[in-house]
Write an enzyme that holds these catalytic residues in place. Structure first.
Site, PDB file in Angstrom:
ATOM      1  CE  LYS A  23      -3.738  -2.447   0.161  1.00 48.64           C
ATOM      2  NZ  LYS A  23      -4.624  -2.536  -1.036  1.00 48.64           N
TER       3      LYS A  23
ATOM      4  CD  GLU B 272      -8.614  -5.377 -12.182  1.00 48.91           C
ATOM      5  OE1 GLU B 272      -8.674  -6.217 -13.090  1.00 48.91           O
ATOM      6  OE2 GLU B 272      -9.440  -5.333 -11.239  1.00 48.91           O
TER       7      GLU B 272
ATOM      8  CE  LYS C 124      -1.770   1.708  -3.012  1.00 48.49           C
ATOM      9  NZ  LYS C 124      -2.938   2.562  -3.275  1.00 48.49           N
TER      10      LYS C 124
END
Length: 218
Positions: A15, A166, A75
């Site tokens: 994360k 995604e 990220k």
């Protein structure tokens, strides 16, 4: 040395990445080898992989992580490498011929008629998905996810943290990377690097349904 059992238990979706930490190039080369040699139905290889290893490259990919997907921007920007796994818009004649020629070059056709047989078999599957099942895009996407699985497991075996995503604006990424002009479209992103102390997921236990729920032995 990490075993396969160790890797599947240790890996998790990261994360938060530690910025400025770079994955060794030899490990990246191993992961590129994993992707290049991924299995695909009838060896169709309907994919393309865009690898961002520079701040500029990661910034180009981060353009797809805005608005509703802004939670994924760090990220991408803080990772060492980000790979966009893409698929072709179609399995056209040029691609089918290119795959066949590569198989010939690599020496896969030893028996008489092997080349013709392989070409006929592959085209039969392509035609089935194009005209009968009418699911060419979904079929190609499945092959990309086969490659994704290998990439995630390979990363874990090498001690590289990874995050599949995604959650990004597909159209924005396609435009940023100029994919559609090349007959490609993005499917999923994978960030690679080293987790930071802010990665709360690292401290949480892995949770999966028990074996008696997901296996049937006959």
């Amino acid at each position: 040395m990490m075993t396969l059992d160790d890797a599947v238990i240790a890996r998790h979706t990261v994360k938060a990445f530690e910025p400025g930490q770079t994955v060794e190039q030899d490990k990246i080369e191993t992961l590129l080898n994993v992707l290049q040699n991924s299995p695909s139905s009838v060896n169709s290889q309907p994919w393309h992989f865009v690898v961002a290893s520079t701040p500029e490259g990661r910034a180009a990919m981060a353009k797809a992580a805005t608005a509703a997907f802004s939670y994924n921007e760090p990220k991408i920007l803080n990772a060492s490498h980000v790979i966009a796994l893409c698929m072709r818009s179609d399995l056209d004649e040029q691609h089918l011929e290119k795959v066949l020629e590569q198989e010939q070059k690599d020496g896969r056709f030893i028996a008489e008629g092997a080349r013709e047989g392989q070409d006929k078999s592959r085209r039969a599957y392509v035609d089935m998905h194009r005209y009968e099942l009418r699911d060419i895009p979904q079929w190609m996407e499945k092959q990309v996810y086969l490659a994704l699985g290998g990439l995630l497991l390979g990363s874990a075996m090498l001690g590289i943290d990874a995050t599949p995503m995604e959650g990004f604006d597909q159209r924005a990424l396609d435009q940023s990377l100029g994919l559609r002009e090349k007959g490609l479209t993005s499917v999923v992103l994978v960030s690679l690097g080293f987790r930071s102390e802010k990665d709360f997921n690292a401290a949480l236990p892995k949770s999966r349904l028990p074996r008696n729920e997901i296996f049937t032995f006959i």
